[in-house]
Design a protein around this motif. Structure first.
Motif, PDB file in Angstrom:
ATOM      1  N   LEU A 158      -4.416  -4.173  12.564  1.00 49.63           N
ATOM      2  CA  LEU A 158      -3.983  -4.777  13.832  1.00 49.63           C
ATOM      3  C   LEU A 158      -5.174  -5.239  14.664  1.00 49.63           C
ATOM      4  N   PHE A 159      -6.222  -4.426  14.723  1.00 52.48           N
ATOM      5  CA  PHE A 159      -7.430  -4.844  15.444  1.00 52.48           C
ATOM      6  C   PHE A 159      -8.056  -6.092  14.808  1.00 52.48           C
ATOM      7  N   ALA A 160      -8.073  -6.101  13.482  1.00 54.02           N
ATOM      8  CA  ALA A 160      -8.617  -7.269  12.795  1.00 54.02           C
ATOM      9  C   ALA A 160      -7.766  -8.505  13.060  1.00 54.02           C
TER      10      ALA A 160
ATOM     11  N   ALA B 146       0.826  -1.208   0.000  1.00 60.42           N
ATOM     12  CA  ALA B 146       0.000   0.000   0.000  1.00 60.42           C
ATOM     13  C   ALA B 146       0.856   1.252   0.000  1.00 60.42           C
ATOM     14  N   ALA B 147       1.939   1.261   0.756  1.00 63.46           N
ATOM     15  CA  ALA B 147       2.827   2.426   0.777  1.00 63.46           C
ATOM     16  C   ALA B 147       3.475   2.649  -0.579  1.00 63.46           C
ATOM     17  N   GLN B 148       3.846   1.541  -1.236  1.00 61.08           N
ATOM     18  CA  GLN B 148       4.436   1.694  -2.562  1.00 61.08           C
ATOM     19  C   GLN B 148       3.420   2.190  -3.580  1.00 61.08           C
ATOM     20  N   ALA B 149       2.166   1.755  -3.429  1.00 64.09           N
ATOM     21  CA  ALA B 149       1.135   2.193  -4.376  1.00 64.09           C
ATOM     22  C   ALA B 149       0.793   3.660  -4.204  1.00 64.09           C
TER      23      ALA B 149
ATOM     24  N   ARG C 136      -1.783  11.016   3.055  1.00 62.46           N
ATOM     25  CA  ARG C 136      -1.440   9.641   2.713  1.00 62.46           C
ATOM     26  C   ARG C 136      -0.905   8.871   3.929  1.00 62.46           C
ATOM     27  N   GLN C 137      -0.065   9.545   4.721  1.00 60.65           N
ATOM     28  CA  GLN C 137       0.476   8.895   5.926  1.00 60.65           C
ATOM     29  C   GLN C 137      -0.624   8.584   6.923  1.00 60.65           C
TER      30      GLN C 137
ATOM     31  N   ASP D 127      -4.037   4.642   9.588  1.00 59.09           N
ATOM     32  CA  ASP D 127      -5.376   4.129   9.881  1.00 59.09           C
ATOM     33  C   ASP D 127      -5.536   2.702   9.364  1.00 59.09           C
ATOM     34  N   LEU D 128      -4.968   2.416   8.174  1.00 58.60           N
ATOM     35  CA  LEU D 128      -5.004   1.068   7.642  1.00 58.60           C
ATOM     36  C   LEU D 128      -4.268   0.094   8.561  1.00 58.60           C
TER      37      LEU D 128
END
Length: 408
Positions: free
Chosen positions: A116-118, A57-60, A104-105, A110-111
């Motif tokens: 982590l909760f999931a 995701a960070a790369q995208a 973006r950060q 948030d992701l």
């Protein structure tokens, strides 16, 4: 003037603890180990998957990259970014680029937080599911364990009869069933042998005793013949005691199935009544308080425990001013029969030998008129058959303390 020798020192008390080790409340069972193994593997795989998703995701999103457009002139307003009111286009472009990168950060953070909760929720579900599946997979082992526990209580008719796929657990259960079949046949043959031996051994001894008593009752018999008859009668009586002891030892080796309420105080009192004449003849005082202590068991066998212990305490005593103390009580959910006596000094290393058949203190085999050497062996077998135990401890100054504990 001759000095009086010092009395012999009592041997040190045994340092072992006869109590069984207490199992911890949380044992590392196979089920728990499988749960930790599969749950840990899922947790590691989830962490690796979460890291890969975060990097992709960070790369995208291209954090830190330049904006694909530039502001040449005009004004820009935003409720999220703090743009200056008046600035040159290059200043606007720099501020807008920083604002977009910050958003973006925040999105990545948030992701990560939601992931982590999931992951935490899925880990709990995975461990619970793994525990349930491990229990289902290992349920045949639990069935085997329960059957083995019932078999330990002499219920040899129980079988596992495990159904399901023809795997290693079913093979183990079938092998265990085959072993139980052989054990049941062996125990049945042993019981049949004990019953036959009881009849075949008692009958000739009873006939010999009757014939000897008839000859001894003849007033015209010579003195030598009467003396020989008394000797043979004593030998025959000793053989009868030996046979009865061996048969009782064979019968008491198994757990008692039919149980009734038995008061150890009453059992001990009956044993004292049967031994009182012998104790008075030897000058041994029998004392002690006997509180009610009710257990579930066989009254005849429990009376044999008390009788053997009291008889041994009377016979193996000092010549003068000897005593035997017999007490009963209930302590910590167990009924306790305690028989203490004065007597010779008993080394601690000789205690275990006293419970072996045909063994006495400092003697390999019985050779006196004090018994056939089966009293303590029978007492230990009967105590074990009732789910209890018997412990012997040397007394200071000589003698023994015999403690019998039985579950209430």
């Amino acid at each position: 003037m001759a000095t009086t020798p010092a009395p012999p020192q009592a041997p040190p008390k045994p340092t072992w603890d006869p109590r069984e080790p207490v199992r911890p409340w949380l044992r590392p069972t196979i089920r728990i180990r499988l749960t930790l193994l599969y749950g840990g593997m899922f947790l590691i795989a989830g962490i690796l998957l979460l890291s890969i998703i975060y990097l992709l995701a960070a790369q995208a999103l291209h954090i830190g990259s330049e904006l694909p457009f530039k502001i040449v002139n005009g004004s820009v307003t935003s409720e999220v970014c703090n743009f200056p009111q008046r600035a040159v286009p290059d200043e606007f472009n720099r501020v807008m680029n920083a604002c977009v990168n910050e958003q973006r950060q925040h999105a990545l953070d948030d992701l990560l937080r939601r992931s982590l909760f999931a992951l935490l929720g899925l880990s709990v579900i995975a461990f619970a599911f793994g525990y349930a599946m491990a229990g289902r997979v290992l349920s045949p082992l639990g069935r085997i364990t329960r059957t083995a526990r019932n078999v330990a209580g002499t219920d040899l008719s129980r079988r596992i009869e495990l159904d399901g796929p023809d795997d290693e657990l079913k093979e183990l259960a079938d092998t265990f069933d085959d072993m139980l079949d052989r054990l049941e046949r062996a125990f049945t043959a042993q019981q049949r042998f004990v019953a036959n031996a009881s009849h075949e051994l008692r009958t000739p001894l009873a006939i010999n005793r009757t014939l000897l008593e008839v000859h001894l009752s003849d007033p015209g018999a010579p003195v030598e013949l009467q003396q020989l008859g008394k000797t043979l009668l004593a030998t025959n009586e000793r053989s009868e005691q030996l046979v009865e002891g061996l048969l009782l030892l064979a019968r008491s080796a198994n757990e008692i199935v039919e149980r009734k309420a038995v008061d150890l105080a009453e059992v001990a009192s009956r044993a004292i009544d049967q031994t009182r004449t012998e104790a008075e003849a030897k000058g041994v005082e029998i004392r002690g308080e006997r509180a009610p202590a009710v257990v579930q068991g066989n009254g005849v066998l429990l009376e044999r425990i008390a009788l053997n212990l009291v008889q041994n305490a009377v016979r193996y005593n000092i010549p003068e001013e000897g005593w035997v103390e017999v007490t009963t009580e209930t302590r910590h959910g167990q009924a306790v029969l305690l028989v203490s006596n004065t007597g010779p000094v008993v080394p601690a290393y000789e205690i275990d030998n006293l419970f072996e058949p045909f063994r006495r203190l400092r003697q390999e085999r019985t050779g006196s008129d004090k018994g056939v050497g089966l009293g303590l062996s029978i007492a230990r077998s009967v105590a074990r058959a009732h789910g209890g135990r018997i412990i012997a401890e040397p007394r200071e100054g000589g003698g023994l303390m015999m403690r019998v504990t039985l579950p209430v």
